[in-house]
Design a protein around this motif. Structure first.
Motif, PDB file in Angstrom:
ATOM      1  N   ASP A   1      31.632  39.939  37.216  1.00  0.00           N
ATOM      2  CA  ASP A   1      31.477  37.980  37.693  1.00  0.00           C
ATOM      3  C   ASP A   1      31.768  38.221  36.424  1.00  0.00           C
ATOM      4  N   ILE A   2      33.098  36.340  36.898  1.00  0.00           N
ATOM      5  CA  ILE A   2      34.076  35.322  35.667  1.00  0.00           C
ATOM      6  C   ILE A   2      33.028  35.117  34.450  1.00  0.00           C
ATOM      7  N   SER A   3      32.431  34.717  34.477  1.00  0.00           N
ATOM      8  CA  SER A   3      31.898  34.225  33.298  1.00  0.00           C
ATOM      9  C   SER A   3      31.114  35.732  32.545  1.00  0.00           C
TER      10      SER A   3
END
Length: 68
Positions: A9-11
């Motif tokens: 998850d790049i967040s």
């Protein structure tokens, strides 16, 4: 065969800044071009030189490899 794809998850990644500077451009064969850029960032480990190896098919890129 097992799937070796890594997903994340790049967040969850921290913000970082980067800049690139062209270093070299070289025709390495018919329809082949290598561009080298220096990457500077604020991640641990500092910068790196990255080679972008393109293979062209007419005006289109048919292959791209990015490697140190």
């Amino acid at each position: 065969m097992a799937d070796s794809t890594v997903r994340m998850d790049i967040s969850e990644l921290p913000e970082f800044t980067h800049s690139t500077t062209p270093v070299a451009a070289e025709c390495t064969g018919p329809h082949r071009l290598t561009l080298t850029r220096h990457l500077e960032d604020d991640l641990p480990g500092g910068g790196a030189d990255l080679s972008h190896r393109f293979t062209l098919d007419g005006a289109l890129i048919s292959s791209l490899v990015v490697a140190p």
